[in-house]
Design a protein around this motif. Structure first.
Motif, PDB file in Angstrom:
ATOM      1  N   GLU A  39       0.735  -1.130  -0.009  1.00 53.13           N
ATOM      2  CA  GLU A  39      -0.029  -0.054  -0.011  1.00 53.13           C
ATOM      3  C   GLU A  39       0.907   1.285  -0.121  1.00 53.13           C
ATOM      4  OE1 GLU A  39      -3.476   0.385   2.612  1.00 53.13           O
ATOM      5  OE2 GLU A  39      -3.274  -2.061   2.885  1.00 53.13           O
ATOM      6  N   THR A  40       0.162   2.257  -0.581  1.00 52.46           N
ATOM      7  CA  THR A  40       0.920   3.507  -0.616  1.00 52.46           C
ATOM      8  C   THR A  40      -0.177   4.748  -0.031  1.00 52.46           C
ATOM      9  OG1 THR A  40       2.176   5.094  -2.054  1.00 52.46           O
ATOM     10  CG2 THR A  40       0.056   4.048  -2.883  1.00 52.46           C
TER      11      THR A  40
ATOM     12  N   THR B 102       0.529   0.376  -4.895  1.00 53.08           N
ATOM     13  CA  THR B 102       1.733   0.784  -5.835  1.00 53.08           C
ATOM     14  C   THR B 102       1.651   0.360  -7.105  1.00 53.08           C
ATOM     15  OG1 THR B 102       3.145  -1.226  -5.163  1.00 53.08           O
ATOM     16  CG2 THR B 102       3.306   0.906  -3.690  1.00 53.08           C
ATOM     17  N   SER B 103       2.312   0.879  -8.045  1.00 50.77           N
ATOM     18  CA  SER B 103       2.012   0.321  -9.330  1.00 50.77           C
ATOM     19  C   SER B 103       2.813  -1.026  -9.457  1.00 50.77           C
ATOM     20  CB  SER B 103       2.855   1.378 -10.306  1.00 50.77           C
ATOM     21  OG  SER B 103       4.224   1.546 -10.041  1.00 50.77           O
ATOM     22  N   ASP B 104       3.617  -0.957  -8.659  1.00 50.95           N
ATOM     23  CA  ASP B 104       4.516  -2.565  -8.811  1.00 50.95           C
ATOM     24  C   ASP B 104       3.383  -3.642  -8.649  1.00 50.95           C
ATOM     25  OD1 ASP B 104       6.699  -1.651  -9.561  1.00 50.95           O
ATOM     26  OD2 ASP B 104       7.775  -1.584  -7.824  1.00 50.95           O
ATOM     27  N   TYR B 105       2.633  -3.372  -7.298  1.00 55.71           N
ATOM     28  CA  TYR B 105       1.616  -4.488  -6.935  1.00 55.71           C
ATOM     29  C   TYR B 105       0.463  -4.621  -7.830  1.00 55.71           C
ATOM     30  CZ  TYR B 105      -2.223  -6.556  -4.517  1.00 55.71           C
ATOM     31  OH  TYR B 105      -3.343  -7.616  -4.163  1.00 55.71           O
ATOM     32  N   CYS B 106       0.185  -3.471  -8.578  1.00 57.04           N
ATOM     33  CA  CYS B 106      -0.930  -3.716  -9.712  1.00 57.04           C
ATOM     34  C   CYS B 106      -0.407  -4.531 -10.721  1.00 57.04           C
ATOM     35  CB  CYS B 106      -1.454  -2.075 -10.223  1.00 57.04           C
ATOM     36  SG  CYS B 106      -2.079  -1.108  -8.942  1.00 57.04           S
ATOM     37  N   ASN B 107       0.857  -4.290 -11.249  1.00 52.96           N
ATOM     38  CA  ASN B 107       1.422  -4.904 -12.336  1.00 52.96           C
ATOM     39  C   ASN B 107       1.313  -6.441 -12.052  1.00 52.96           C
ATOM     40  OD1 ASN B 107       1.596  -2.711 -13.878  1.00 52.96           O
ATOM     41  ND2 ASN B 107       3.791  -2.246 -13.047  1.00 52.96           N
ATOM     42  N   LEU B 108       1.776  -6.705 -10.852  1.00 48.06           N
ATOM     43  CA  LEU B 108       1.985  -8.225 -10.194  1.00 48.06           C
ATOM     44  C   LEU B 108       0.511  -8.612 -10.278  1.00 48.06           C
ATOM     45  CD1 LEU B 108       4.380  -7.727  -7.435  1.00 48.06           C
ATOM     46  CD2 LEU B 108       4.918  -9.153  -9.464  1.00 48.06           C
ATOM     47  N   LYS B 109      -0.366  -8.086  -9.753  1.00 49.92           N
ATOM     48  CA  LYS B 109      -1.961  -8.569  -9.591  1.00 49.92           C
ATOM     49  C   LYS B 109      -2.400  -8.918 -10.891  1.00 49.92           C
ATOM     50  CE  LYS B 109      -5.375  -9.502  -6.937  1.00 49.92           C
ATOM     51  NZ  LYS B 109      -5.288 -10.699  -6.087  1.00 49.92           N
ATOM     52  N   SER B 110      -2.105  -7.894 -11.934  1.00 47.50           N
ATOM     53  CA  SER B 110      -2.523  -8.137 -13.312  1.00 47.50           C
ATOM     54  C   SER B 110      -1.772  -9.322 -13.930  1.00 47.50           C
ATOM     55  CB  SER B 110      -2.158  -6.844 -13.920  1.00 47.50           C
ATOM     56  OG  SER B 110      -2.601  -7.076 -15.404  1.00 47.50           O
ATOM     57  N   ALA B 111      -0.601  -9.483 -13.542  1.00 51.04           N
ATOM     58  CA  ALA B 111       0.057 -10.770 -14.220  1.00 51.04           C
ATOM     59  C   ALA B 111      -0.435 -12.147 -13.539  1.00 51.04           C
ATOM     60  CB  ALA B 111       1.475 -10.654 -14.165  1.00 51.04           C
TER      61      ALA B 111
ATOM     62  N   TYR C  70       1.840 -16.458  -6.001  1.00 53.85           N
ATOM     63  CA  TYR C  70       1.390 -16.029  -4.895  1.00 53.85           C
ATOM     64  C   TYR C  70       2.051 -14.450  -4.393  1.00 53.85           C
ATOM     65  CZ  TYR C  70      -0.353 -15.506   0.132  1.00 53.85           C
ATOM     66  OH  TYR C  70      -0.775 -14.930   1.041  1.00 53.85           O
ATOM     67  N   ILE C  71       1.385 -13.581  -3.981  1.00 52.77           N
ATOM     68  CA  ILE C  71       1.860 -12.260  -3.719  1.00 52.77           C
ATOM     69  C   ILE C  71       1.569 -12.059  -1.912  1.00 52.77           C
ATOM     70  CG2 ILE C  71       1.835  -9.972  -3.897  1.00 52.77           C
ATOM     71  CD1 ILE C  71       0.528 -10.276  -6.742  1.00 52.77           C
ATOM     72  N   GLN C  72       2.623 -12.103  -1.195  1.00 52.40           N
ATOM     73  CA  GLN C  72       2.543 -11.920   0.094  1.00 52.40           C
ATOM     74  C   GLN C  72       2.357 -10.428   0.616  1.00 52.40           C
ATOM     75  OE1 GLN C  72       5.742 -13.494   2.374  1.00 52.40           O
ATOM     76  NE2 GLN C  72       5.616 -15.429   1.281  1.00 52.40           N
ATOM     77  N   HIS C  73       1.478 -10.212   1.577  1.00 59.34           N
ATOM     78  CA  HIS C  73       1.077  -8.852   1.928  1.00 59.34           C
ATOM     79  C   HIS C  73       1.723  -8.302   2.945  1.00 59.34           C
ATOM     80  CE1 HIS C  73      -2.268  -7.691  -1.207  1.00 59.34           C
ATOM     81  NE2 HIS C  73      -2.244  -9.043  -1.240  1.00 59.34           N
ATOM     82  N   ASN C  74       2.157  -9.309   3.832  1.00 60.79           N
ATOM     83  CA  ASN C  74       3.179  -8.816   5.199  1.00 60.79           C
ATOM     84  C   ASN C  74       4.386  -8.248   4.786  1.00 60.79           C
ATOM     85  OD1 ASN C  74       3.895 -11.490   4.304  1.00 60.79           O
ATOM     86  ND2 ASN C  74       4.212 -11.837   6.649  1.00 60.79           N
ATOM     87  N   ASN C  75       4.789  -8.655   3.500  1.00 59.82           N
ATOM     88  CA  ASN C  75       6.087  -8.098   3.185  1.00 59.82           C
ATOM     89  C   ASN C  75       6.143  -8.129   1.705  1.00 59.82           C
ATOM     90  OD1 ASN C  75       7.195 -10.786   1.956  1.00 59.82           O
ATOM     91  ND2 ASN C  75       7.284 -11.540   4.452  1.00 59.82           N
TER      92      ASN C  75
END
Length: 257
Positions: free
Chosen positions: A131-132, A169-178, A239-244
């Motif tokens: 998050e940002t 963040t934009s990085d997360y959005c790109n990861l989520k899309s992928a 998988y994308i971890q959210h605590n780190n």
């Protein structure tokens, strides 16, 4: 007071970090209680319980009373057993029907919570490392009305909430899309250990790990043996971890090296 008598009441206050609080009997008497590790071990051995119930405001409980272990002139509650919490039950019922809920954002002991408007249930907020604009979303809205949803409703002992208007963040959005599109990405191997390979994507901006299956055949073993530091491999996001900010990858099945 005898320690064999069972009393009934409800939790009026509880400190989740230090695990002590106050319980009030149905006749209006209040008693201090705390988490007793020895008592929990005994119940775990004799009754087969697996985890300690995290008490919260409004929990209906049964308990016993004894002389305080620290002050013989006082009494304290012990052997508390959770019965139900109608406030939490109502919260879960609403969460299973509505897409989101309303509450007030609160900061307690440097941790963010949301207090559900209709049940006054206090729920810890889960804030993602991706998050940002945390100042705008959280710090500037303390004690203000916010929209939220529960992360799950099956285990009431582990209730957590997330705000519905968080900014990632934009990085997360790109990861989520992928992740959602199962897009094949190119990853650079940066190291390895006995469990798999360390790798980066997006020109080294995102770090992740490729876990090697323990049940691998000789063909897979041969493929993994040829992977070296600096190699470029095709991966998918698992998988994308959210605590780190850590990402798990899987090698693309048709990858040839």
């Amino acid at each position: 007071m005898t320690e064999n008598i069972i009393y009934y009441g409800y939790i009026t206050w509880y400190n989740t970090e230090r695990r002590f609080g106050l319980v009030k009997t149905i006749t209006g008497e209040s008693f201090f209680f705390f988490f007793d590790k020895n008592e929990f071990i005994k119940r775990k051995r004799e009754e087969g319980i697996r985890s300690y119930h995290e008490f919260r405001y409004g929990d209906e409980v049964e308990f016993k009373i004894r002389q305080s272990l620290k002050d013989n002139s006082k009494f304290e509650a012990f052997d508390l057993r959770f019965i139900k919490n109608e406030r939490v039950d109502k919260l879960i019922e609403e969460a299973n029907v509505l897409n989101s809920l309303w509450g007030y954002l609160q900061l307690i002991n440097d941790k963010f919570f949301v207090k559900h408007i209709s049940t006054y249930t206090l729920i810890p907020l889960e804030i993602s490392a991706w998050e940002t604009d945390l100042g705008i979303i959280y710090h500037n809205r303390i004690n203000k009305k916010v929209n939220f949803r529960l992360t799950q409703t099956k285990n009431t002992n582990k209730l957590k909430a997330v705000l519905t208007d968080t900014i990632f963040t934009s990085d997360y959005c790109n990861l989520k899309s992928a992740l959602n599109s199962e897009k094949i990405l190119q990853a650079t191997i940066t190291g390895r250990n006995t469990q798999g390979f360390f790798a980066t994507i997006f020109d080294g901006l995102i770090e992740g790990f490729i876990l090697i299956s323990k049940k691998r055949d000789n063909t897979e073993m041969l493929k993994y043996r040829h992977i070296k530091k600096g190699n470029i491999v095709d991966v998918k996001i698992k998988y994308i971890q959210h605590n780190n900010k850590h990402v798990s990858f899987t090698l693309f099945e048709n990858d040839t090296m």
